[in-house]
Design a protein around this motif. Structure first.
Motif, mmCIF file in Angstrom:
data_model
loop_
_atom_site.group_PDB
_atom_site.id
_atom_site.type_symbol
_atom_site.label_atom_id
_atom_site.label_comp_id
_atom_site.label_asym_id
_atom_site.label_seq_id
_atom_site.Cartn_x
_atom_site.Cartn_y
_atom_site.Cartn_z
ATOM 1 N N LEU A 2 0.831 -1.211 0.000
ATOM 2 C CA LEU A 2 0.000 0.000 0.000
ATOM 3 C C LEU A 2 0.863 1.258 0.000
ATOM 4 O O LEU A 2 0.553 2.241 -0.655
ATOM 5 C CB LEU A 2 -0.910 -0.006 1.241
ATOM 6 N N ALA A 3 1.943 1.228 0.766
ATOM 7 C CA ALA A 3 2.797 2.412 0.897
ATOM 8 C C ALA A 3 4.263 1.990 0.792
ATOM 9 O O ALA A 3 4.659 0.947 1.321
ATOM 10 C CB ALA A 3 2.546 3.087 2.237
ATOM 11 N N PHE A 4 5.046 2.817 0.103
ATOM 12 C CA PHE A 4 6.433 2.460 -0.206
ATOM 13 C C PHE A 4 7.307 3.680 0.043
ATOM 14 O O PHE A 4 7.055 4.756 -0.517
ATOM 15 C CB PHE A 4 6.497 2.044 -1.687
ATOM 16 N N ALA A 5 8.315 3.531 0.907
ATOM 17 C CA ALA A 5 9.190 4.676 1.200
ATOM 18 C C ALA A 5 10.635 4.303 0.929
ATOM 19 O O ALA A 5 11.055 3.176 1.209
ATOM 20 C CB ALA A 5 9.038 5.090 2.653
ATOM 21 N N PHE A 6 11.366 5.231 0.378
ATOM 22 C CA PHE A 6 12.796 5.022 0.152
ATOM 23 C C PHE A 6 13.490 6.372 0.271
ATOM 24 O O PHE A 6 12.838 7.387 0.517
ATOM 25 C CB PHE A 6 13.053 4.333 -1.198
ATOM 26 N N GLY A 7 14.816 6.366 0.087
ATOM 27 C CA GLY A 7 15.573 7.607 0.224
ATOM 28 C C GLY A 7 15.718 8.316 -1.096
ATOM 29 O O GLY A 7 14.922 9.193 -1.455
ATOM 30 N N GLU A 8 16.725 7.877 -1.886
ATOM 31 C CA GLU A 8 17.073 8.638 -3.090
ATOM 32 C C GLU A 8 17.146 7.803 -4.362
ATOM 33 O O GLU A 8 17.279 8.360 -5.458
ATOM 34 C CB GLU A 8 18.464 9.274 -2.874
ATOM 35 N N ASN A 9 17.116 6.472 -4.216
ATOM 36 C CA ASN A 9 17.438 5.625 -5.369
ATOM 37 C C ASN A 9 16.226 5.383 -6.285
ATOM 38 O O ASN A 9 15.585 4.329 -6.268
ATOM 39 C CB ASN A 9 18.013 4.287 -4.876
ATOM 40 N N VAL A 10 15.943 6.387 -7.104
ATOM 41 C CA VAL A 10 14.765 6.346 -7.985
ATOM 42 C C VAL A 10 14.865 5.177 -8.978
ATOM 43 O O VAL A 10 13.872 4.502 -9.260
ATOM 44 C CB VAL A 10 14.619 7.693 -8.733
ATOM 45 N N ASP A 11 16.081 4.907 -9.464
ATOM 46 C CA ASP A 11 16.221 3.826 -10.464
ATOM 47 C C ASP A 11 15.837 2.464 -9.886
ATOM 48 O O ASP A 11 15.233 1.645 -10.574
ATOM 49 C CB ASP A 11 17.655 3.759 -10.999
ATOM 50 N N LYS A 12 16.195 2.242 -8.611
ATOM 51 C CA LYS A 12 15.807 0.962 -7.997
ATOM 52 C C LYS A 12 14.321 0.942 -7.660
ATOM 53 O O LYS A 12 13.658 -0.092 -7.735
ATOM 54 C CB LYS A 12 16.606 0.742 -6.699
ATOM 55 N N ALA A 13 13.807 2.109 -7.274
ATOM 56 C CA ALA A 13 12.406 2.165 -6.817
ATOM 57 C C ALA A 13 11.418 2.038 -7.969
ATOM 58 O O ALA A 13 10.365 1.402 -7.826
ATOM 59 C CB ALA A 13 12.166 3.485 -6.092
ATOM 60 N N LEU A 14 11.753 2.617 -9.114
ATOM 61 C CA LEU A 14 10.772 2.752 -10.196
ATOM 62 C C LEU A 14 10.153 1.427 -10.663
ATOM 63 O O LEU A 14 8.919 1.336 -10.762
ATOM 64 C CB LEU A 14 11.390 3.528 -11.363
ATOM 65 N N PRO A 15 10.965 0.389 -10.940
ATOM 66 C CA PRO A 15 10.326 -0.860 -11.391
ATOM 67 C C PRO A 15 9.367 -1.443 -10.346
ATOM 68 O O PRO A 15 8.330 -1.998 -10.712
ATOM 69 C CB PRO A 15 11.517 -1.818 -11.594
ATOM 70 N N ILE A 16 9.701 -1.294 -9.061
ATOM 71 C CA ILE A 16 8.819 -1.813 -8.001
ATOM 72 C C ILE A 16 7.521 -1.010 -7.980
ATOM 73 O O ILE A 16 6.414 -1.559 -7.938
ATOM 74 C CB ILE A 16 9.515 -1.712 -6.613
ATOM 75 N N ILE A 17 7.690 0.304 -8.043
ATOM 76 C CA ILE A 17 6.526 1.193 -7.991
ATOM 77 C C ILE A 17 5.613 0.928 -9.186
ATOM 78 O O ILE A 17 4.391 0.823 -9.049
ATOM 79 C CB ILE A 17 7.008 2.672 -7.951
ATOM 80 N N GLU A 18 6.215 0.785 -10.371
ATOM 81 C CA GLU A 18 5.403 0.569 -11.577
ATOM 82 C C GLU A 18 4.710 -0.790 -11.548
ATOM 83 O O GLU A 18 3.604 -0.941 -12.036
ATOM 84 C CB GLU A 18 6.269 0.705 -12.831
ATOM 85 N N GLN A 19 5.372 -1.789 -10.963
ATOM 86 C CA GLN A 19 4.753 -3.125 -10.929
ATOM 87 C C GLN A 19 3.681 -3.225 -9.844
ATOM 88 O O GLN A 19 2.584 -3.739 -10.077
ATOM 89 C CB GLN A 19 5.818 -4.210 -10.706
ATOM 90 N N LEU A 20 3.993 -2.730 -8.620
ATOM 91 C CA LEU A 20 3.069 -2.965 -7.494
ATOM 92 C C LEU A 20 2.153 -1.768 -7.208
ATOM 93 O O LEU A 20 1.227 -1.870 -6.406
ATOM 94 C CB LEU A 20 3.858 -3.357 -6.239
ATOM 95 N N LYS A 21 2.425 -0.659 -7.862
ATOM 96 C CA LYS A 21 1.579 0.538 -7.796
ATOM 97 C C LYS A 21 1.090 0.891 -6.375
ATOM 98 O O LYS A 21 -0.129 0.941 -6.115
ATOM 99 C CB LYS A 21 0.375 0.385 -8.738
ATOM 100 N N PRO A 22 2.033 1.142 -5.460
ATOM 101 C CA PRO A 22 1.605 1.576 -4.126
ATOM 102 C C PRO A 22 0.847 2.906 -4.209
ATOM 103 O O PRO A 22 1.213 3.781 -5.000
ATOM 104 C CB PRO A 22 2.925 1.746 -3.364
ATOM 105 N N SER A 23 -0.203 3.047 -3.393
ATOM 106 C CA SER A 23 -1.008 4.285 -3.438
ATOM 107 C C SER A 23 -0.238 5.453 -2.828
ATOM 108 O O SER A 23 -0.491 6.608 -3.161
ATOM 109 C CB SER A 23 -2.293 4.103 -2.632
ATOM 110 N N TYR A 24 0.672 5.153 -1.897
ATOM 111 C CA TYR A 24 1.420 6.215 -1.207
ATOM 112 C C TYR A 24 2.917 5.950 -1.354
ATOM 113 O O TYR A 24 3.371 4.829 -1.127
ATOM 114 C CB TYR A 24 1.082 6.236 0.287
ATOM 115 N N ILE A 25 3.645 7.003 -1.714
ATOM 116 C CA ILE A 25 5.105 6.880 -1.853
ATOM 117 C C ILE A 25 5.744 8.030 -1.062
ATOM 118 O O ILE A 25 5.266 9.170 -1.131
ATOM 119 C CB ILE A 25 5.521 6.988 -3.337
ATOM 120 N N VAL A 26 6.793 7.698 -0.322
ATOM 121 C CA VAL A 26 7.527 8.748 0.402
ATOM 122 C C VAL A 26 9.007 8.641 0.065
ATOM 123 O O VAL A 26 9.569 7.538 0.026
ATOM 124 C CB VAL A 26 7.320 8.625 1.934
#
Ligand SMILES: NC(=O)C1=CN([C@@H]2O[C@H](COP(=O)(O)OP(=O)(O)OC[C@H]3O[C@@H](n4cnc5c(N)ncnc54)[C@H](OP(=O)(O)O)[C@@H]3O)[C@@H](O)[C@H]2O)C=CC1
Ligand SMILES: CC(=O)[C@@H](O)[C@H](O)COP(=O)(O)O
Ligand SMILES: [Mn+2]
Length: 384
Positions: free
Chosen positions: A31-55
């Motif tokens: 549902l919610a996914f938080a990370f620091g700065e690594n957009v390249d690592k985060a993007l495939p996860i975000i695009e696949q699992l589509k969390p409603s909230y990102i920090v």
């Protein structure tokens, strides 16, 4: 379906948590996914699992991610946003896999919101164990340990009476330099230090493992999680990292938890607790193939960081905050090539010796000591 808020999603524990979530799509939703700065690592996860909230860590990263994300997820940044996502009413489980004491405030918030917490972020318990455990007790929240040793102890203690525990035996691999003398540590590089014999982990914890500070932090973590006095927590060296830790009871019976060195196993157990799900991500433990398990005595002379951690833990008050902050900053300086490996322990000892202990520090005091010590270590370290 359990709704998960994952903090530190681009890290070693975070990525393995995502693998576990993906293995059980009918049981878990990110549902919610938080990370620091690594957009390249985060993007495939975000695009696949589509969390409603990102920090994310700051506004610049929010904008960078906002330009690349393809769906309508809500992106926010900073510590307050972390505090918000852990408290969302829909969240069932918070996985705290951020690195360092930045995890303290979201942990307190998650406890106050009565969330189940899968807890990897040991620095938070070291820096403010008294505050976290007080809040956990008041809100009747269990911290479910993800750290392999504490997950092992938690399993060994299931159904047992804590009053019948004689001692906890934490196993330590010995880290990348376990077969070197102290003289042989002069001039070692970060590349040498980052070669852990058994586990693939983030850089900070891998360096902590080489200095044995990881085990020191784990001693303090065990003290808070299980309420066993420091004299009842023993560390022994165990080369193979197959026995993840042990508990000895008053009748001399010893319970151990074993498994292949694969963090997805304790992560999954923290998510499914008190149940167990099938696991297919790695091979079963094969003791015949391993052949033998080895153990050695631990030495405070060889590993002064372990001695310092016991001393700070026993002294209590603000000293563990100093230990943790000095270690976080010193390891960061080492990883940036500003100091040598052996400077890490010297910088920590220097801060511990200078500090006048404050009893029972509140959150504001802890945050201010944390900032002050980091600053001091940076100044001293950069002069070296
Ligand atoms: N790795 C392991 O096997 C084990 C780890 N642990 C513990 O788990 C924790 C995480 O370790 P590990 O996964 O190795 O660490 P990593 O360095 O691999 O990952 C750290 C994570 O925290 C994120 N992060 C850092 N600062 C912030 C911030 N200010 N706001 C939001 N996110 C932030 C990072 O984001 P980004 O990289 O995007 O900047 C990254 O996602 C530590 O406390 C460690 O001691 C315990 C047992 C085993
Ligand atoms: C996987 C895990 O829990 C780490 O904390 C691990 O224990 C590090 O290994 P060391 O035993 O070398 O510290
Ligand atoms: Mn561990």
């Amino acid at each position: 379906m359990k709704q998960i808020a994952l903090l530190g999603g681009t890290g070693s524990i975070g990525l393995q948590t995502v693998e576990v979530i993906k293995e059980h799509p009918e049981e878990f939703n990110l549902l919610a996914f938080a990370f620091g700065e690594n957009v390249d690592k985060a993007l495939p996860i975000i695009e696949q699992l589509k969390p409603s909230y990102i920090v994310v860590k700051n506004r610049a990263i929010k904008e960078k991610l906002g330009n690349r994300i393809s769906y309508n997820g809500k992106i926010n940044y900073g510590i307050e946003a972390l505090n918000e996502i852990v408290s969302l009413s829909k969240v069932d489980i918070v996985v705290n896999a951020v690195l360092g004491s930045v995890g303290l405030e979201p942990t307190l918030e998650a406890i106050r919101a009565n969330k189940q917490i899968a807890f990897a972020n040991k620095e938070t318990l070291v820096t403010a164990g008294h505050l976290v455990m007080k809040e956990a007790k008041a809100n009747q929240v269990n911290l479910l340990p993800v750290d392999s040793e504490h997950a092992a102890i938690h399993q060994c203690l299931k159904g047992e009476n804590l009053k019948e525990v004689n001692r906890i035996i934490l196993t330590a691999s010995g880290g990348s330099f376990r077969d070197r003398t102290r003289e042989e540590l002069v001039g070692v590089t970060k590349y040498d230090a980052l070669k852990h014999p058994n586990w693939s982990m983030g850089s900070k914890i891998t360096i902590d493992s080489a200095t044995m500070m990881n085990k020191g932090l784990e001693v303090i973590e065990a003290y808070w999680l299980f309420g066993v006095p420091y004299d009842g927590i023993q560390v022994i060296m165990h080369n193979e990292s197959v026995i993840h830790s042990m508990v000895e009871f008053v009748d001399r019976s010893v319970m151990a938890q074993l498994g292949t060195p694969d963090m997805r196993i304790p992560i999954q157990y923290a998510l499914t607790y008190p149940d167990r799900f099938n696991y297919h991500l790695s091979d079963a433990l094969d003791l015949v193939q391993i052949g033998q398990l080895n153990f050695r005595e631990m030495s405070f002379e060889r590993f002064p960081c372990l001695r310092m951690a016991y001393e700070a833990g026993k002294a209590g008050g603000s000293l563990p905050t100093v230990l943790n902050a000095a270690n976080e900053e010193a390891v960061s300086l080492f990883l940036q090539d500003h100091i040598k490996f052996l400077d890490i322990e010297k910088l920590i000892e220097n801060e511990l010796e200078k500090h006048s202990v404050i009893k029972n520090p509140d959150l504001e005091t802890i945050l201010s000591i944390d900032a002050e010590i980091r600053d001091s270590v940076k100044r001293t370290g950069l002069k070296r």
